[in-house]
Design a protein around this motif. Structure first.
Motif, PDB file in Angstrom:
ATOM      1  N   LEU A 167      51.852 -31.653 -38.323  1.00 36.19           N
ATOM      2  CA  LEU A 167      52.213 -30.423 -39.198  1.00 36.19           C
ATOM      3  C   LEU A 167      53.746 -30.559 -39.151  1.00 36.19           C
ATOM      4  O   LEU A 167      54.589 -30.379 -40.064  1.00 36.19           O
ATOM      5  N   ALA A 168      54.296 -30.858 -37.576  1.00 33.68           N
ATOM      6  CA  ALA A 168      55.915 -30.885 -37.693  1.00 33.68           C
ATOM      7  C   ALA A 168      56.478 -32.113 -38.163  1.00 33.68           C
ATOM      8  O   ALA A 168      57.356 -31.752 -38.891  1.00 33.68           O
ATOM      9  N   GLY A 169      55.768 -33.204 -38.301  1.00 27.34           N
ATOM     10  CA  GLY A 169      56.336 -34.268 -38.942  1.00 27.34           C
ATOM     11  C   GLY A 169      56.271 -34.007 -40.490  1.00 27.34           C
ATOM     12  O   GLY A 169      57.412 -34.351 -41.156  1.00 27.34           O
ATOM     13  N   ALA A 170      55.305 -33.175 -41.082  1.00 22.90           N
ATOM     14  CA  ALA A 170      55.280 -32.990 -42.615  1.00 22.90           C
ATOM     15  C   ALA A 170      56.352 -31.887 -42.792  1.00 22.90           C
ATOM     16  O   ALA A 170      57.151 -32.068 -43.731  1.00 22.90           O
ATOM     17  N   ILE A 171      56.471 -31.117 -41.993  1.00 22.96           N
ATOM     18  CA  ILE A 171      57.668 -29.916 -42.136  1.00 22.96           C
ATOM     19  C   ILE A 171      58.888 -30.913 -42.120  1.00 22.96           C
ATOM     20  O   ILE A 171      59.993 -30.505 -42.927  1.00 22.96           O
ATOM     21  N   ALA A 172      59.255 -31.552 -41.127  1.00 24.28           N
ATOM     22  CA  ALA A 172      60.490 -32.473 -40.960  1.00 24.28           C
ATOM     23  C   ALA A 172      60.857 -33.297 -42.452  1.00 24.28           C
ATOM     24  O   ALA A 172      61.983 -33.023 -42.884  1.00 24.28           O
TER      25      ALA A 172
ATOM     26  N   GLY B   9      57.535 -35.482 -33.750  1.00 24.24           N
ATOM     27  CA  GLY B   9      56.575 -35.905 -32.459  1.00 24.24           C
ATOM     28  C   GLY B   9      57.386 -35.525 -31.096  1.00 24.24           C
ATOM     29  O   GLY B   9      57.079 -35.137 -30.249  1.00 24.24           O
ATOM     30  N   LEU B  10      58.798 -36.020 -31.295  1.00 25.03           N
ATOM     31  CA  LEU B  10      59.649 -35.752 -29.959  1.00 25.03           C
ATOM     32  C   LEU B  10      59.761 -34.165 -29.775  1.00 25.03           C
ATOM     33  O   LEU B  10      59.794 -33.603 -28.573  1.00 25.03           O
ATOM     34  N   LEU B  11      59.845 -33.280 -30.728  1.00 27.58           N
ATOM     35  CA  LEU B  11      60.258 -31.957 -30.719  1.00 27.58           C
ATOM     36  C   LEU B  11      58.854 -31.441 -30.287  1.00 27.58           C
ATOM     37  O   LEU B  11      58.924 -29.985 -29.343  1.00 27.58           O
ATOM     38  N   TYR B  12      57.534 -31.913 -30.744  1.00 24.64           N
ATOM     39  CA  TYR B  12      56.497 -31.208 -30.299  1.00 24.64           C
ATOM     40  C   TYR B  12      56.245 -31.543 -28.893  1.00 24.64           C
ATOM     41  O   TYR B  12      55.952 -30.618 -28.157  1.00 24.64           O
ATOM     42  N   ASN B  13      56.683 -32.809 -28.267  1.00 29.02           N
ATOM     43  CA  ASN B  13      56.487 -32.959 -26.873  1.00 29.02           C
ATOM     44  C   ASN B  13      57.324 -32.277 -25.949  1.00 29.02           C
ATOM     45  O   ASN B  13      57.292 -31.800 -24.914  1.00 29.02           O
TER      46      ASN B  13
ATOM     47  N   ILE C  63      59.617 -42.058 -41.385  1.00 27.64           N
ATOM     48  CA  ILE C  63      59.820 -42.520 -40.026  1.00 27.64           C
ATOM     49  C   ILE C  63      60.479 -41.611 -39.273  1.00 27.64           C
ATOM     50  O   ILE C  63      60.148 -41.172 -38.135  1.00 27.64           O
ATOM     51  N   LEU C  64      61.850 -41.222 -39.706  1.00 28.35           N
ATOM     52  CA  LEU C  64      62.786 -40.415 -39.199  1.00 28.35           C
ATOM     53  C   LEU C  64      62.086 -39.148 -38.817  1.00 28.35           C
ATOM     54  O   LEU C  64      62.054 -38.537 -37.575  1.00 28.35           O
ATOM     55  N   SER C  65      61.229 -38.512 -39.652  1.00 23.74           N
ATOM     56  CA  SER C  65      60.821 -37.248 -39.726  1.00 23.74           C
ATOM     57  C   SER C  65      59.442 -37.307 -38.567  1.00 23.74           C
ATOM     58  O   SER C  65      59.333 -36.180 -37.814  1.00 23.74           O
TER      59      SER C  65
ATOM     60  N   ILE D  34      53.176 -39.553 -45.269  1.00 29.10           N
ATOM     61  CA  ILE D  34      51.940 -40.187 -44.817  1.00 29.10           C
ATOM     62  C   ILE D  34      52.601 -40.804 -43.468  1.00 29.10           C
ATOM     63  O   ILE D  34      52.010 -40.476 -42.387  1.00 29.10           O
ATOM     64  N   PHE D  35      53.724 -41.308 -43.286  1.00 25.79           N
ATOM     65  CA  PHE D  35      54.532 -42.079 -42.340  1.00 25.79           C
ATOM     66  C   PHE D  35      54.780 -40.969 -41.270  1.00 25.79           C
ATOM     67  O   PHE D  35      54.842 -40.919 -40.092  1.00 25.79           O
ATOM     68  N   ALA D  36      55.465 -39.976 -41.813  1.00 19.67           N
ATOM     69  CA  ALA D  36      56.033 -38.668 -41.180  1.00 19.67           C
ATOM     70  C   ALA D  36      54.783 -37.938 -40.518  1.00 19.67           C
ATOM     71  O   ALA D  36      54.892 -37.778 -39.255  1.00 19.67           O
ATOM     72  N   ILE D  37      53.777 -37.859 -41.072  1.00 23.14           N
ATOM     73  CA  ILE D  37      52.631 -37.170 -40.231  1.00 23.14           C
ATOM     74  C   ILE D  37      51.881 -38.158 -39.436  1.00 23.14           C
ATOM     75  O   ILE D  37      51.650 -37.795 -38.396  1.00 23.14           O
ATOM     76  N   GLY D  38      51.760 -39.371 -39.898  1.00 23.20           N
ATOM     77  CA  GLY D  38      51.161 -40.181 -38.760  1.00 23.20           C
ATOM     78  C   GLY D  38      51.962 -40.690 -37.669  1.00 23.20           C
ATOM     79  O   GLY D  38      51.467 -40.687 -36.466  1.00 23.20           O
ATOM     80  N   ILE D  39      53.135 -40.995 -37.569  1.00 24.32           N
ATOM     81  CA  ILE D  39      54.020 -41.194 -36.526  1.00 24.32           C
ATOM     82  C   ILE D  39      54.284 -39.811 -35.673  1.00 24.32           C
ATOM     83  O   ILE D  39      54.224 -40.103 -34.344  1.00 24.32           O
TER      84      ILE D  39
END
Length: 635
Positions: free
Chosen positions: A72-77, A107-111, A100-102, A53-58
């Motif tokens: 989606l990228a956070g969940a996959i990470a 988020g950074l890779l998406y941007n 948190i790391l994911s 949940i943290f991965a997705i939310g962050i």
């Protein structure tokens, strides 16, 4: 780094917002309440999966456009990291840190890659579709590195956690103090996440290992709670008492105005534990009070620890969580006794300091005696609307009333009948006569209320009010101008390529010594105003222009580097100092060929020189056309 941590702290609020639902379900399902295992299992479904949940939310929170592709990228990470890392060391369990790391990586890779373009035969995998692919590849590499690097890092974190958990009163007191002290920056969410969801371990009845103060408390760990208990006296009693002190210290004529607001936010703190409305009401007006508040929070945490109180919350330390988790707590009634004493202390200290030092808490602000700035009550706005209509030439001269974020946009029959001096006397900050039938009046962020009042008056012919004086009980200061720029209110000032400020080849600009901003490598020949505002500076050498937005933000556009030495050659100014401009108005013409041959660089920094507490976020990069909006936002 500070700005980056602020963004992470803000993003953490997305997953943390799920905790109230989880806590309610988990608590109501237990045997001492409803005894319905189905509910407990539903709540555990959130608590046990907080990492993903943290991965997705962050990731979602860090995305520049809050797009679901980042989530989606956070969940996959997270899935790639946690699945791959255990093949190297099956004992590794990164817990919430994996999330948190994911989330950060996603988020950074998406941007970075959301708008990447490929040749036609690979076009399907371009843009946002490429983000999950690069995320999976990146996290695979990181999993390989962390498989060997994480165990010593986790040992260090565990050692720090054990030290804090075993430091007794000093440990909990230090946490309480810094928890409040960091709230203005948003970084308190970062330390909360570590303490609430990682520090300490507990094995429940099913054999599951649970980490973190909140999780352990809700799962029945009898040692959990010292890092949560001391907040209850502060949030239920201390801060409401501070509201009472601010009310008692308010000026007599303003008590009626601030009383309702202070009661509302005080009761909210008592009931729910939501304290920010109170804290933000005095933290910037009176920083001394806020430091005292942080110290008292640390003291409360230490006393609760010394009295062996173990209580906790799923959301915050308000009455709802106090009652809901009462059955899990140890010595919870002690907190009520502490709370009464805390309330008395808060009231006494706050009242003494406010009065003794003449602190400008709500109700004690200096009055603004100018007529226009005093018209904020219902009758006050109505009287101001009357004067504004008259200064615009009367109801018969007004064809239509419209407004934007800060300006009245008026259609009039004859702009020459508009009395600029009278408009300013009744609160206008500036007037611009666009042509013979269009006038703009800069009002500020309260423009909506004035425009509505004007429309009502115009419908009745603008009859004179019974009194032209604002009633004494409605005299108050104009709400402070909110220094912000919405994404849609800022436009690219010139054709060119956006670059980070750090890449501007001048140390003063690159290190943000003059303020935050970004750079442009211009390809166009005409500089346009990026905002609605007023030209405050036109440099004699024509190489730079300063603009103040209608919301008070100052912008410096500096064309090229060391162009001051050209003494105006290569430039033609199109505006004058003091002139009101609209977004898109031409400001300056320049000869790029001449500038490129005679100046060290044509890179043009756009600098925001008076941001205090606001966050600047550049939303786009690369080549952009003049007039493109959503370049940045300031909050």
């Amino acid at each position: 780094m500070f700005s980056f941590l602020q963004k992470i702290g803000k993003s953490l609020m997305f997953p943390i917002a799920t905790l109230p639902a989880a806590a309610l379900l988990l608590r109501f399902g237990q045997d001492d309440l409803l005894g319905i295992p189905f509910l407990s299992a539903a709540g555990a479904g959130i608590i046990d999966n907080l990492a993903i949940i943290f991965a997705i939310g962050i990731a979602f929170g860090l995305a520049h456009d809050s797009n679901g592709g980042a989530a989606l990228a956070g969940a996959i990470a997270y899935l790639v990291l946690t699945s791959a890392i255990v093949t190297i060391n099956e004992s590794i369990n990164m817990g919430v840190f994996a999330g948190i790391l994911s989330g950060i990586v996603g988020g950074l890779l998406y941007n970075k890659f959301y708008n990447v373009k490929f040749p036609a035969w690979l076009a399907f995998f371009g843009g946002r579709r490429f983000v999950p692919i690069i995320t999976a590849a990146t996290m695979t590499v990181l999993a390989g590195i962390l498989g060997y690097a994480w165990p010593p890092i986790q040992d260090l974190i565990d050692s720090a956690g054990d030290w804090i958990l075993n430091a007794g009163m000093f440990g909990v007191g230090a946490y309480g103090f810094f928890n409040r002290l960091l709230l203005p920056t948003g970084l308190h969410h970062v330390i909360n996440t570590i303490v609430w969801f990682d520090f300490g371990t507990f094995t429940d009845a099913t054999g599951e290992v649970v980490r973190g103060e909140i999780n352990r408390f809700l799962k029945g760990d009898p040692t959990a709670g010292p890092f949560l208990s001391g907040f209850f006296p502060i949030m239920m009693f201390g801060l409401p008492a501070a509201c009472l002190a601010m009310y008692a210290a308010a000026k007599k004529e303003r008590k009626a105005i601030v009383g309702g607001m202070l009661f509302s936010i005080g009761f909210t703190s008592f009931l729910t534990g939501i304290t920010e409305p109170i804290e933000f009401s005095f933290m910037f007006l009176s920083p001394l009070l806020y430091v005292v508040h942080a110290l008292l929070t640390g003291v409360s945490m230490m006393i609760a620890y010394a009295l062996d109180v173990h209580h906790g919350f799923g959301f915050s330390a308000g009455a709802i969580d106090f009652v809901l988790n009462y059955g899990l707590a140890q010595n919870p009634l002690v907190l009520l006794v502490m709370g009464l004493g805390t309330g008395v202390i808060y009231f006494a200290i706050f009242y003494f300091l406010i009065v003794k030092l003449d602190l400008k808490t709500p109700g004690r602000e200096d009055e603004d005696a100018e007529d226009g700035n005093a018209d904020t009550g219902n009758k006050g706005i109505d009287i101001r609307a009357y004067h504004t209509i008259e200064a615009l030439g009367g109801a018969e001269n007004i064809a239509a009333v419209d407004y934007c974020t800060t300006r009245l946009r008026m259609s009039v029959k004859d702009a020459d009948r508009v009395n600029e001096k009278e408009l300013k006397r009744h609160g206008a900050m500036g007037v611009m006569k666009v042509n013979k039938t269009n006038v703009q009046v800069v009002i500020g962020t309260a423009v909506e209320f004035l425009a509505d009042a004007m429309k009502k008056r115009l419908a009745n012919g603008n009859p004179a009010p019974e009194s032209l004086n604002v009633p004494e009980e409605e005299m108050s200061t104009e709400p402070e101008m909110v220094k912000e720029i919405r994404a849609e209110d800022f436009a690219m000032p010139i054709d060119g390529e956006i670059i980070p400020l750090s890449e501007v080849p001048d140390e003063v600009f690159a290190k943000a010594m003059m303020g935050p901003g970004f750079g442009i490598v211009p390809s166009g020949n005409t500089l346009h105003s990026p905002v609605d505002g007023r030209v405050v500076t036109v440099f004699p050498t024509k190489h730079a222009i300063g603009i103040e937005t209608d919301t008070g933000i100052e912008i410096l556009i500096h064309v090229g580097l060391d162009t001051v030495k050209l003494n105006g050659e290569g430039f033609e100014t199109l505006v004058e100092q003091g002139q009101l401009v609209q977004r898109g108005d031409a400001l300056l013409k320049m000869d790029l060929t001449y500038l490129g041959a005679n100046a060290p660089s044509v890179v043009t920094p756009v600098i925001f020189t008076n941001l205090t507490g606001q966050e600047l976020e550049v939303l786009k990069k690369g080549s952009q056309k003049q007039g493109t909006v959503s370049i940045l936002r300031i909050q």
